[in-house]
Design an enzyme around this catalytic site. Structure first.
Site, PDB file in Angstrom:
ATOM      1  N   PRO A   1       0.809  -1.211   0.000  1.00  0.00           N
ATOM      2  CA  PRO A   1       0.000   0.000   0.000  1.00  0.00           C
ATOM      3  C   PRO A   1       0.844   1.263   0.000  1.00  0.00           C
ATOM      4  O   PRO A   1       1.774   1.401   0.776  1.00  0.00           O
ATOM      5  CB  PRO A   1      -0.807  -0.110   1.295  1.00  0.00           C
ATOM      6  CG  PRO A   1      -0.031  -1.029   2.159  1.00  0.00           C
ATOM      7  CD  PRO A   1       0.692  -1.950   1.246  1.00  0.00           C
ATOM      8  N   GLU A   2       0.540   2.152  -0.895  1.00  0.00           N
ATOM      9  CA  GLU A   2       1.099   3.497  -0.842  1.00  0.00           C
ATOM     10  C   GLU A   2      -0.052   4.435  -0.498  1.00  0.00           C
ATOM     11  O   GLU A   2      -1.125   3.986  -0.106  1.00  0.00           O
ATOM     12  CB  GLU A   2       1.778   3.853  -2.178  1.00  0.00           C
ATOM     13  CG  GLU A   2       3.016   2.993  -2.422  1.00  0.00           C
ATOM     14  CD  GLU A   2       3.848   3.452  -3.606  1.00  0.00           C
ATOM     15  OE1 GLU A   2       3.874   4.663  -3.885  1.00  0.00           O
ATOM     16  OE2 GLU A   2       4.476   2.598  -4.252  1.00  0.00           O
TER      17      GLU A   2
ATOM     18  N   LYS B   1       1.511   7.509   4.614  1.00  0.00           N
ATOM     19  CA  LYS B   1       1.033   6.137   4.715  1.00  0.00           C
ATOM     20  C   LYS B   1       0.595   5.779   6.120  1.00  0.00           C
ATOM     21  O   LYS B   1       0.295   4.621   6.395  1.00  0.00           O
ATOM     22  CB  LYS B   1       2.136   5.183   4.242  1.00  0.00           C
ATOM     23  CG  LYS B   1       2.578   5.435   2.810  1.00  0.00           C
ATOM     24  CD  LYS B   1       3.883   4.731   2.521  1.00  0.00           C
ATOM     25  CE  LYS B   1       4.610   5.407   1.370  1.00  0.00           C
ATOM     26  NZ  LYS B   1       5.998   4.949   1.259  1.00  0.00           N
TER      27      LYS B   1
ATOM     28  N   HIS C   1      -2.853 -14.827   8.638  1.00  0.00           N
ATOM     29  CA  HIS C   1      -1.886 -13.905   9.235  1.00  0.00           C
ATOM     30  C   HIS C   1      -2.564 -12.871  10.133  1.00  0.00           C
ATOM     31  O   HIS C   1      -2.113 -11.737  10.236  1.00  0.00           O
ATOM     32  CB  HIS C   1      -1.079 -13.223   8.134  1.00  0.00           C
ATOM     33  CG  HIS C   1      -0.348 -14.192   7.266  1.00  0.00           C
ATOM     34  ND1 HIS C   1       0.707 -14.946   7.725  1.00  0.00           N
ATOM     35  CD2 HIS C   1      -0.528 -14.561   5.970  1.00  0.00           C
ATOM     36  CE1 HIS C   1       1.150 -15.724   6.755  1.00  0.00           C
ATOM     37  NE2 HIS C   1       0.417 -15.517   5.681  1.00  0.00           N
TER      38      HIS C   1
ATOM     39  N   ARG D   1       3.776 -10.098   6.241  1.00  0.00           N
ATOM     40  CA  ARG D   1       5.204  -9.883   6.445  1.00  0.00           C
ATOM     41  C   ARG D   1       5.554  -9.121   7.724  1.00  0.00           C
ATOM     42  O   ARG D   1       6.725  -8.896   8.000  1.00  0.00           O
ATOM     43  CB  ARG D   1       5.791  -9.159   5.236  1.00  0.00           C
ATOM     44  CG  ARG D   1       6.061 -10.136   4.104  1.00  0.00           C
ATOM     45  CD  ARG D   1       6.553  -9.405   2.877  1.00  0.00           C
ATOM     46  NE  ARG D   1       5.569  -9.486   1.824  1.00  0.00           N
ATOM     47  CZ  ARG D   1       5.762  -9.054   0.591  1.00  0.00           C
ATOM     48  NH1 ARG D   1       6.900  -8.489   0.275  1.00  0.00           N
ATOM     49  NH2 ARG D   1       4.835  -9.175  -0.307  1.00  0.00           N
TER      50      ARG D   1
ATOM     51  N   ARG E   1      19.450  19.793  -0.599  1.00  0.00           N
ATOM     52  CA  ARG E   1      19.947  18.439  -0.399  1.00  0.00           C
ATOM     53  C   ARG E   1      21.004  18.081  -1.425  1.00  0.00           C
ATOM     54  O   ARG E   1      20.963  18.515  -2.569  1.00  0.00           O
ATOM     55  CB  ARG E   1      18.786  17.425  -0.511  1.00  0.00           C
ATOM     56  CG  ARG E   1      17.851  17.423   0.661  1.00  0.00           C
ATOM     57  CD  ARG E   1      18.535  16.855   1.881  1.00  0.00           C
ATOM     58  NE  ARG E   1      17.634  16.849   3.028  1.00  0.00           N
ATOM     59  CZ  ARG E   1      17.041  15.740   3.492  1.00  0.00           C
ATOM     60  NH1 ARG E   1      17.264  14.591   2.913  1.00  0.00           N
ATOM     61  NH2 ARG E   1      16.242  15.807   4.528  1.00  0.00           N
TER      62      ARG E   1
ATOM     63  N   ARG F   1      16.250  -2.513  -4.274  1.00  0.00           N
ATOM     64  CA  ARG F   1      14.960  -2.721  -4.929  1.00  0.00           C
ATOM     65  C   ARG F   1      15.153  -2.456  -6.409  1.00  0.00           C
ATOM     66  O   ARG F   1      16.196  -2.789  -6.955  1.00  0.00           O
ATOM     67  CB  ARG F   1      13.860  -1.867  -4.308  1.00  0.00           C
ATOM     68  CG  ARG F   1      14.276  -0.501  -3.815  1.00  0.00           C
ATOM     69  CD  ARG F   1      13.108   0.220  -3.185  1.00  0.00           C
ATOM     70  NE  ARG F   1      12.765  -0.324  -1.876  1.00  0.00           N
ATOM     71  CZ  ARG F   1      13.228   0.145  -0.734  1.00  0.00           C
ATOM     72  NH1 ARG F   1      14.044   1.171  -0.747  1.00  0.00           N
ATOM     73  NH2 ARG F   1      12.868  -0.360   0.411  1.00  0.00           N
TER      74      ARG F   1
END
Length: 341
Positions: free
Chosen positions: A2-3, A61, A150, A171, A215, A325
DNA sequence: ACGTCGACCTGTGGGC
DNA sequence: TGCCCACAGGTCGACG
């Protein structure tokens, strides 16, 4: 995974089916699901028991529901047994109200000081905080529905609606916890370092641009940095970069104000599209308070499309390992920055 | 202070 | 068939 859009769908589900209900029992089946609640599972359950869950809020989130209390929080002379039911919470037997705003109203950062309704307990404001992590779901299920494989946490209510709130997480990256909120903005303390998200009306675009320029990092790292902007994950970062024709390794210090503005526009658009797709069926009872509806039929232009032709120019989309990733991009539309490899 | 990176999890699927 | 490993990825703490 989920975002922000998926989490917003969950928030709407909570607002519709959970807000206003009073907790009767809490069962923590897996301690890791409450690991952010440092005082432990027993304390977590004790803090929730008797509390009335308030309006559902979201930042990035994260989700949270302020805890009110119909009864006194501390055992006083009149606290045990005689406290009236349903005084300030949802009238038992009736569906919980979604008041004061419609469930699907655009979310806002909570007002600094919310007027207390009669019956709410004075003292430090607390809230139930939730993060779904990678695989978390919040489900509203009938009491007798079989336990999910779960199932981590079960929250029962003291009304007669016949449903309970379940936190299910394969998870276990996600979890629930109870925290005090800061008096300044009413946001749970652990979220104080989390930036506003791009769908928040108070998001400061000029400040975001200034921070990017200051940055010494690359644009995708910055998009995933929750202290700069929240709610953007790997998927929507790649999608927004593709729409903006920006390579993921572009140094943020080279971004111009118009490019930052365009990037933000695309972030909002891609999230809005996903929300429109995922929010269409969330109000069907029980099933869709889980953040998954609409997720899989989202149309994505870059993410997960390695080897498929770019929708703009036909060049095959590439996947590159990145920070343990992946980054997906069009090698033609999104040229790498000159000075970097 | 700031930037980077590995650890934490478990189920799935591809390759050998 | 079965085993191993890469992969999914948000967040936090450790390290430079």
């Amino acid at each position: 995974m989920p975002e922000l859009p998926e989490v917003e769908v969950v928030r709407r589900g909570l607002a519709r089916w959970v807000s206003g209900r009073t907790v009767a029992e809490v069962d923590v089946a897996h301690p890791r699901a409450v690991r952010r609640h440092l005082a432990g599972a027993e304390d977590f359950a004790a803090r929730l028991k008797g509390a009335t869950l308030g309006e559902a809020h979201r930042r990035g989130k994260y989700l949270w529901l302020p805890l009110g209390s119909v009864r006194r929080t501390l055992a006083g002379p009149a606290a045990s047994g005689t406290a009236p039911r349903g005084v300030a919470g949802a009238p038992s037997g009736n569906p919980p109200e979604c008041a004061p705003a419609p469930c699907d109203a655009p979310h806002q950062t909570p007002r600094p000081i919310r007027p207390r309704s009669a019956g709410q307990t004075l003292g430090g404001e607390a809230a139930l905080l939730a993060h779904l992590g990678m695989s978390g779901q919040l489900l509203v299920q009938p009491h007798d529905a079989p336990a999910e494989t779960h199932l981590r946490i079960r929250i029962r209510f003291d009304d007669e609606l016949g449903t309970e709130l379940r936190f299910v997480d394969q998870r276990t990256f996600g979890g629930l916890s109870v925290h005090e909120s800061t008096p300044q903005d009413g946001v749970p303390v652990p979220l104080s370092h989390i930036a506003l998200d791009p769908l928040d009306a108070a998001f400061d675009e000029a400040a975001f641009h200034t921070a990017l320029r200051r940055r010494r990092t690359t644009v995708k790292r910055a998009l995933l940095d929750q202290s700069l902007i929240s709610g953007v994950g790997n998927i929507y970062a790649d999608e927004a970069l593709w729409r903006t024709r920006l390579h993921y390794e572009r140094p943020t210090a080279t971004l111009t104000r118009p490019v930052t503005a365009e990037l933000l526009t695309h972030i909002r658009e891609v999230m809005g599209d996903a929300l429109a797709a995922g929010g269409t069926s969330f109000d069907s009872l029980y099933v869709n308070v889980n953040g998954e509806s609409g997720y899989f039929d989202r149309s994505l232009d870059a993410y997960g499309r390695e080897g498929e032709p770019c929708a703009r120019c036909g060049t095959p989309i590439r996947r590159r390992p990145w920070m343990n990733r992946s980054s997906y991009y069009c090698p033609r539309c999104q040229r790498p920055p000159r000075a970097s490899s």
